[in-house]
Design an enzyme around this catalytic site. Structure first.
Site, PDB file in Angstrom:
ATOM      1  N   LYS A  63      -1.668  14.319 -10.933  1.00 23.89           N
ATOM      2  CA  LYS A  63      -2.409  13.178 -11.476  1.00 23.89           C
ATOM      3  C   LYS A  63      -2.810  13.473 -12.924  1.00 23.89           C
ATOM      4  CE  LYS A  63      -2.956  12.527  -6.818  1.00 23.89           C
ATOM      5  NZ  LYS A  63      -2.435  13.468  -5.814  1.00 23.89           N
ATOM      6  N   PHE A  83      -1.013   6.274   7.723  1.00 23.16           N
ATOM      7  CA  PHE A  83      -0.658   5.261   6.731  1.00 23.16           C
ATOM      8  C   PHE A  83       0.701   5.507   6.094  1.00 23.16           C
ATOM      9  CE2 PHE A  83      -1.619   8.032   3.164  1.00 23.16           C
ATOM     10  CZ  PHE A  83      -2.512   8.928   3.733  1.00 23.16           C
TER      11      PHE A  83
END
Ligand code: F0G
Length: 466
Positions: A265, A456
């Site tokens: 990130k 998910f």
């Protein structure tokens, strides 16, 4: 360099120009309908060639600079003692201040190691909102996560400027209930992902530091997006406007005992991470454990060239002009959507825009997976890929087996760093506005396959027919 925004407001225009481009595939509505069905209405299961603008994640999706690519050629691919490791270690010491560094293949590799070392079965791990992989590693080590973020974080309408803050009263109640010995550390994230990229204030951090010193509890910092948090401190907190992001980052880290980092990130690379600690004993244990899961302690699952790219990426990530442009672009998209009346989490966060699916699709119950359904509808409309951050991501309680019902039911539009243009942001905003206008026609979903861990990623769904 420190950007002074007080007197003049420079544009957020990018402090770089484009040297190489990656062509993207345009898709038709029919292509997208077929692709979404094949993917079980889960945007994680789409092939990226079926996506036009990919806002699934800001993780590993950054564009590296020419300097980083040049650094890749300096990869020292030695099994032990790669020069790139020592460069990375020096950069981490300089910008973050942590003494000991262990590279890992990505953030969760570091989470696994620190959880195994510090958490004993029956321990409580308080944190400012859970993150999926972080909590899972805490649970796999025998711990129970306890949410101690301030209440405002769970309210998408609250415009509190530091919604990532720890509620010290919640922490104190845990200490009184379980005793400090049962709390190995506070799991403190800067720029809290699941809350919408919301920052922690320096004042809150100082108070937390004081409290934990008094009770002998460590702070382990999830520093995945620390530079973005620092930018918000510079903008919003008294006394920081004139400080550089690099100085603020260093101060944040000084109030913590160690950190896990997903370099995918903030640090502008496509793969990599590390564990950093100040305590020599923990370092020794970690350097022993890392050989089991990742690789030798001087490479931890990374190539030498990857470590070089991280070292250079960290240096670029704390530059004020870089962060100004990065967050400026996120705010550009967020302001467009807010002005169009689309319900989003406010204040606008650091790494993306979070749509409030409860308010966007009020006709759906939480068990009809509104955020999942909304992500699917946006993809169908334009080929823009986003991600569910609601009940599907929250998973199930490991004791009762029941779903967690998180107050936040969000769709995340995560902006990769240095990748898309302002015109791309316009396309995204137009698509979401279109879906918003016909929101009543978006059907709920039924889960037809549920994996055991981090569901998910691979769960499959079917729409309820209208
Ligand atoms: N901590 C935070 C706050 C994260 O956002 C992530 C990853 C991790 C830890 C784990 O790092 O992926 O390198 O193992 N977040 C990605 C995302 C997956 O899309 O938000 P990792």
């Amino acid at each position: 360099m420190a950007v002074q925004l007080k007197n003049k407001r420079p544009s957020w225009a990018e402090p770089y120009k484009i040297k190489v481009v990656e062509l993207v595939r345009m898709t038709s509505p029919e292509d997208r309908r077929k692709a979404l069905e094949a993917a079980g209405y889960n945007t994680f299961l789409l092939r990226s060639g079926q996506v036009y603008i990919d806002l699934l994640t800001d993780s590993g999706t950054s564009a590296m600079s020419d300097r980083q690519w040049a650094g890749m050629m300096l990869g020292d691919e030695a099994y032990a003692g790669s020069e790139n490791f020592y460069h990375l270690e020096a950069v981490i010491r300089k910008y973050y201040g942590y003494r000991h560094v262990i590279p890992t293949h990505q953030g969760r590799g570091a989470e696994n190691i620190i959880s195994q070392i510090l958490i004993k079965p029956g321990d409580i791990v308080p944190g400012n909102m859970y993150f999926t992989t972080t909590r899972l590693h805490q649970e796999l080590a025998g711990g129970t996560f306890a949410d101690i973020i301030i209440d405002e974080a769970h309210d998408p309408r609250s415009e509190f400027p530091f919604k990532g803050n720890v509620d010290l009263a919640k922490l104190d109640a845990l200490v009184k209930q379980h005793g400090a010995k049962k709390i190995p550390y506070v799991s403190l994230a800067t720029s809290v992902n699941m809350a919408g990229g919301q920052p922690v204030s320096m004042q809150n951090l100082k108070e937390l530091y004081r409290y934990t010193r008094k009770h002998g509890i460590r702070i382990i910092h999830d520093m995945t997006r620390v530079a973005e948090n620092a930018w918000f401190i510079k903008q919003r907190e008294k006394g920081y406007a004139k400080k550089s992001v690099a100085e603020i980052v260093r101060e944040i880290c000084s109030y913590t005992d160690g950190a896990t980092m997903s370099a995918k990130k903030d640090a502008l690379v496509n793969i990599g991470g590390f564990l950093a600690v100040n305590d020599r004993k923990i370092y020794q244990e970690a350097s022993n454990l890392v050989v089991v899961y990742e690789g030798l302690h001087t490479y931890g699952g990374l190539a030498g060239r990857d470590m070089e790219a991280i070292a250079i990426g960290i240096t670029e990530s704390v530059d004020d002009y870089h962060i100004h442009a990065r967050i400026g672009q996120v705010e550009y998209l967020g302001n467009k959507l807010r002005d169009a009346g689309v319900p989003i989490v406010l204040p606008i966060g650091g790494h993306g825009i979070f749509l409030d699916a409860r308010r966007f699709l009020p006709h759906l119950k939480q068990l009809e997976f509104p955020a999942q359904a909304l992500a699917a509808a946006i993809y169908l409309d334009s080929g823009v890929r986003s991600m569910e951050r609601g009940i599907v991501s929250a998973g199930r309680n490991k004791e009762t087996g029941d779903h967690y019902y998180p107050p936040l039911e969000l769709v995340r539009l995560t902006i990769p760093r240095r990748v898309y243009t302002q015109a791309h942001m316009d396309v995204v905003a137009e698509s979401i506005e279109r879906v918003y206008r016909r929101r009543r026609s978006v059907p709920g979903l039924k889960m037809i396959y549920e994996p055991k861990y981090l569901r998910f990623f691979q769960a499959r769904f079917k729409p309820f027919s209208k």
